[in-house]
Enzyme design. Structure first.
Site, PDB file in Angstrom:
ATOM      1  N   LYS A  83       0.852  -1.187   0.000  1.00 27.81           N
ATOM      2  CA  LYS A  83       0.000   0.000   0.000  1.00 27.81           C
ATOM      3  C   LYS A  83       0.890   1.239   0.000  1.00 27.81           C
ATOM      4  CE  LYS A  83      -4.415   0.655   2.224  1.00 27.81           C
ATOM      5  NZ  LYS A  83      -5.149   0.415   3.461  1.00 27.81           N
TER       6      LYS A  83
HETATM    7  C1  E4P Z   1      -8.295   1.531   3.440  1.00 31.06           C
HETATM    8  O1  E4P Z   1      -7.641   0.716   2.893  1.00 31.06           O
HETATM    9  C2  E4P Z   1      -8.157   2.016   4.802  1.00 31.06           C
HETATM   10  O2  E4P Z   1      -7.459   1.053   5.548  1.00 31.06           O
HETATM   11  C3  E4P Z   1      -9.476   2.222   5.486  1.00 31.06           C
HETATM   12  O3  E4P Z   1     -10.542   1.795   4.690  1.00 31.06           O
HETATM   13  C4  E4P Z   1      -9.664   3.542   6.115  1.00 31.06           C
HETATM   14  O4  E4P Z   1     -10.897   3.544   6.779  1.00 31.06           O
HETATM   15  P1  E4P Z   1     -11.311   4.671   7.826  1.00 31.06           P
HETATM   16  O5  E4P Z   1     -11.569   5.929   7.083  1.00 31.06           O
HETATM   17  O6  E4P Z   1     -12.555   4.138   8.478  1.00 31.06           O
HETATM   18  O7  E4P Z   1     -10.158   4.796   8.781  1.00 31.06           O
END
Ligand code: E4P
Length: 214
Positions: A83
């Protein structure tokens, strides 16, 4: 549509995987920090549970740093997708890593033009964060619609991974639009199964069965 859980908690991942319909996992530095475990060991364990893409995020923000973290992360397991944040250095790294055969999930995407750039750089997944847009009174799902349209217009292969999902309606809308993946907290994964009429109906069936002397 592929269903991922967005958590680094192995208990939750095991439970979701036990249903047999879990396709992958996304984590981020905040989710990993909550687990208070050694990062690589944790990712390794997650990969042993789920036979599908497991996103592990870099924390470097410079090109060389991202490359070096990414190369180390993919050594953990073949399932690891790296990521990478949607910043200039990140896009450059995505392009170079793709040439090495390393898959990138480009994260923290909040606009369709950012998603266009990520696809051109060769992202394997793009992660638009819809809940965080909803939080600031923008309709996050509009972004998914725009990205899906653009990727279809140009036959772009990057998969749209709907991130920052907060409730089952987000999953429903994303599926109607035709997004490739929905990554959701474990709680939402469980909510998808539930319907009060299912519970009421099942209770009645079982009571009637008993009443008939079975
Ligand atoms: C995406 O890959 C992130 O890990 C995640 O969806 C972020 O979610 P949040 O906005 O609830 O922290």
């Amino acid at each position: 549509m592929k269903l991922f859980v967005d958590t680094a908690n192995v208990g939750e991942i095991r439970e979701a995987a036990s249903l047999g319909i879990l396709d992958g996992v996304t984590t981020n530095p905040s989710l990993v920090a909550k687990e208070k475990r050694e990062f690589k060991e944790l990712i390794k364990e997650i990969c042993s549970i789920v036979d599908g893409p497991v996103s592990a995020e870099v924390v470097a923000t410079d090109y060389q740093g991202i490359l070096s973290e990414a190369r180390n992360l993919v050594k953990i397991h073949d399932n690891v997708v790296v990521k990478i944040p949607l910043i200039k250095e990140g896009l450059k790294a995505v392009k170079s890593l793709k040439a090495e055969g390393i898959r990138a999930n480009v994260t923290l995407c909040f606009s369709a033009t950012q998603a266009l750039l990520a696809a051109k750089a060769g992202a394997y997944f793009i992660s638009p964060f819809i809940g965080r847009l909803d939080d600031i009174s923008h309709t996050g799902m509009d972004l998914i619609r725009e990205i899906v349209t653009i990727y279809r217009n140009y036959d772009m292969k990057t998969e749209v991974l709907v991130a920052s999902i907060r409730h089952p309606l987000h999953v429903l809308e994303a599926a109607k639009i035709g997004a490739d993946i929905a990554s959701m907290p474990f709680k939402v994964f469980e909510q998808l199964v539930k319907h009060p009429l299912t519970d009421i109906g099942l209770k009645r069936f079982l009571e009637d069965w008993k009443k008939a002397g079975n």
